[in-house]
Design a protein around this motif. Structure first.
Motif, PDB file in Angstrom:
ATOM      1  N   LYS A 172       0.828  -1.205   0.000  1.00 23.39           N
ATOM      2  CA  LYS A 172       0.000   0.000   0.000  1.00 23.39           C
ATOM      3  C   LYS A 172       0.866   1.259   0.000  1.00 23.39           C
ATOM      4  CE  LYS A 172      -3.789  -2.317   2.377  1.00 23.39           C
ATOM      5  NZ  LYS A 172      -4.985  -2.127   1.598  1.00 23.39           N
ATOM      6  N   GLN A 173       2.045   1.200   0.626  1.00 28.96           N
ATOM      7  CA  GLN A 173       2.937   2.359   0.691  1.00 28.96           C
ATOM      8  C   GLN A 173       3.749   2.566  -0.591  1.00 28.96           C
ATOM      9  OE1 GLN A 173       5.161   0.726   3.950  1.00 28.96           O
ATOM     10  NE2 GLN A 173       7.000   0.515   2.715  1.00 28.96           N
ATOM     11  N   ASN A 174       3.723   1.602  -1.512  1.00 35.76           N
ATOM     12  CA  ASN A 174       4.509   1.696  -2.738  1.00 35.76           C
ATOM     13  C   ASN A 174       3.713   2.441  -3.806  1.00 35.76           C
ATOM     14  OD1 ASN A 174       6.129   1.368  -4.964  1.00 35.76           O
ATOM     15  ND2 ASN A 174       6.533  -0.793  -4.596  1.00 35.76           N
ATOM     16  N   VAL A 175       3.662   3.737  -3.663  1.00 33.24           N
ATOM     17  CA  VAL A 175       2.845   4.588  -4.530  1.00 33.24           C
ATOM     18  C   VAL A 175       3.287   4.473  -5.988  1.00 33.24           C
ATOM     19  CG1 VAL A 175       2.116   6.961  -4.980  1.00 33.24           C
ATOM     20  CG2 VAL A 175       2.351   6.153  -2.633  1.00 33.24           C
ATOM     21  N   ARG A 176       4.591   4.425  -6.226  1.00 31.85           N
ATOM     22  CA  ARG A 176       5.113   4.330  -7.600  1.00 31.85           C
ATOM     23  C   ARG A 176       4.560   3.095  -8.313  1.00 31.85           C
ATOM     24  NH1 ARG A 176       9.458   6.361 -10.124  1.00 31.85           N
ATOM     25  NH2 ARG A 176      10.387   7.153  -8.206  1.00 31.85           N
ATOM     26  N   SER A 177       4.612   1.944  -7.665  1.00 34.97           N
ATOM     27  CA  SER A 177       4.122   0.709  -8.287  1.00 34.97           C
ATOM     28  C   SER A 177       2.613   0.707  -8.452  1.00 34.97           C
ATOM     29  CB  SER A 177       4.548  -0.508  -7.467  1.00 34.97           C
ATOM     30  OG  SER A 177       5.930  -0.698  -7.576  1.00 34.97           O
ATOM     31  N   ARG A 178       1.896   1.199  -7.454  1.00 35.34           N
ATOM     32  CA  ARG A 178       0.432   1.235  -7.566  1.00 35.34           C
ATOM     33  C   ARG A 178       0.004   2.112  -8.736  1.00 35.34           C
ATOM     34  NH1 ARG A 178      -2.664   3.302  -3.525  1.00 35.34           N
ATOM     35  NH2 ARG A 178      -0.903   4.296  -2.551  1.00 35.34           N
ATOM     36  N   LYS A 179       0.586   3.310  -8.850  1.00 33.24           N
ATOM     37  CA  LYS A 179       0.223   4.201  -9.958  1.00 33.24           C
ATOM     38  C   LYS A 179       0.562   3.568 -11.309  1.00 33.24           C
ATOM     39  CE  LYS A 179       0.310   8.650  -7.636  1.00 33.24           C
ATOM     40  NZ  LYS A 179       0.892   9.989  -7.585  1.00 33.24           N
ATOM     41  N   ALA A 180       1.714   2.907 -11.384  1.00 34.14           N
ATOM     42  CA  ALA A 180       2.126   2.280 -12.642  1.00 34.14           C
ATOM     43  C   ALA A 180       1.174   1.167 -13.049  1.00 34.14           C
ATOM     44  CB  ALA A 180       3.552   1.744 -12.522  1.00 34.14           C
ATOM     45  N   VAL A 181       0.797   0.320 -12.102  1.00 37.80           N
ATOM     46  CA  VAL A 181      -0.064  -0.807 -12.444  1.00 37.80           C
ATOM     47  C   VAL A 181      -1.489  -0.343 -12.742  1.00 37.80           C
ATOM     48  CG1 VAL A 181      -0.882  -1.594 -10.175  1.00 37.80           C
ATOM     49  CG2 VAL A 181      -0.369  -3.251 -11.938  1.00 37.80           C
ATOM     50  N   GLU A 182      -1.943   0.700 -12.088  1.00 36.12           N
ATOM     51  CA  GLU A 182      -3.302   1.193 -12.323  1.00 36.12           C
ATOM     52  C   GLU A 182      -3.451   1.884 -13.676  1.00 36.12           C
ATOM     53  OE1 GLU A 182      -4.109   3.375  -8.719  1.00 36.12           O
ATOM     54  OE2 GLU A 182      -4.494   1.527  -7.594  1.00 36.12           O
ATOM     55  N   LYS A 183      -2.353   2.197 -14.345  1.00 40.91           N
ATOM     56  CA  LYS A 183      -2.403   2.749 -15.703  1.00 40.91           C
ATOM     57  C   LYS A 183      -2.689   1.664 -16.743  1.00 40.91           C
ATOM     58  CE  LYS A 183       0.972   6.446 -14.982  1.00 40.91           C
ATOM     59  NZ  LYS A 183       2.313   6.914 -15.376  1.00 40.91           N
ATOM     60  N   LEU A 184      -2.460   0.414 -16.378  1.00 37.51           N
ATOM     61  CA  LEU A 184      -2.610  -0.677 -17.338  1.00 37.51           C
ATOM     62  C   LEU A 184      -4.086  -1.045 -17.474  1.00 37.51           C
ATOM     63  CD1 LEU A 184       0.404  -2.830 -16.095  1.00 37.51           C
ATOM     64  CD2 LEU A 184       0.353  -1.184 -17.995  1.00 37.51           C
ATOM     65  N   PRO A 185      -4.633  -1.004 -18.692  1.00 39.57           N
ATOM     66  CA  PRO A 185      -6.079  -1.205 -18.865  1.00 39.57           C
ATOM     67  C   PRO A 185      -6.564  -2.609 -18.553  1.00 39.57           C
ATOM     68  CG  PRO A 185      -4.960  -1.120 -20.994  1.00 39.57           C
ATOM     69  CD  PRO A 185      -3.934  -0.761 -19.950  1.00 39.57           C
TER      70      PRO A 185
END
Length: 179
Positions: free
Chosen positions: A120-133
């Motif tokens: 949950k604290q890994n904002v970079r990875s969360r944002k990156a994965v949430e860009k993937l459709p």
């Protein structure tokens, strides 16, 4: 962009992994090059047994910049783990590596579902994965898996990729590019 793991890459990959911006988020954290080489040998052996699929991510110049793995492969599902060295952050390598790797998994290995657990604290990875459709947040969809990955404390969000959604997304993209 991806190739099977090789021992000669361990020294440089280990130096990338030791960066404080990377090391807290690496699944197979190793303190020494020897430990990393041992782990890499183990991953190569596990791939031969069909329990892991592990690849090195490399850039346009052929430099090794990170790794991507599918582990805990059971009943056509597994967990994805990816890391990229800090000098290569923000250049789209993770997204491209995931696309290439998922194509291999779904078309060559008959994998049906790929899970991703992201701190949950890994904002970079969360944002990156949430860009993937083709990726979906799955905490509520797979409560038993979410509970298993958070057995000690709730530190992970669960995401998943279904084979059909990924292939549909890629076919739509290829259709757009072709026209």
């Amino acid at each position: 962009m991806l190739k099977k793991r090789e021992l000669h890459e361990c020294q440089y990959l280990h130096s990338l992994m030791m960066d404080p911006a990377v090391s807290p988020y690496v699944r197979y954290a190793c303190q020494s090059q020897e430990e990393f080489m041992f782990l890499t040998r183990q991953l190569i052996a596990e791939e031969e047994q069909g329990t892991v699929i592990s690849r090195t991510i490399f850039n346009e110049t052929g430099t090794s910049i990170g790794t991507i793995d599918l582990y805990h492969i059971i009943n056509d599902t597994g967990f994805l783990a990816t890391w990229i060295g800090a000098p290569y952050f923000g250049q789209g390598y993770s997204q491209r590596a995931k696309s290439v790797f998922l194509t291999e998994l779904f078309l060559e290995h008959d994998v049906q579902t790929v899970f991703m657990k992201i701190r949950k604290q890994n904002v970079r990875s969360r944002k990156a994965v949430e860009k993937l459709p083709y990726v979906n947040l799955s905490n509520d969809l797979y409560p038993e898996v979410t509970q298993a990955i958070n057995a000690k404390q709730p530190i992970y969000d669960l995401y998943h990729v279904e084979r059909s959604a990924f292939l549909e997304s890629h076919m739509a993209l290829h259709h757009i590019l072709a026209t």
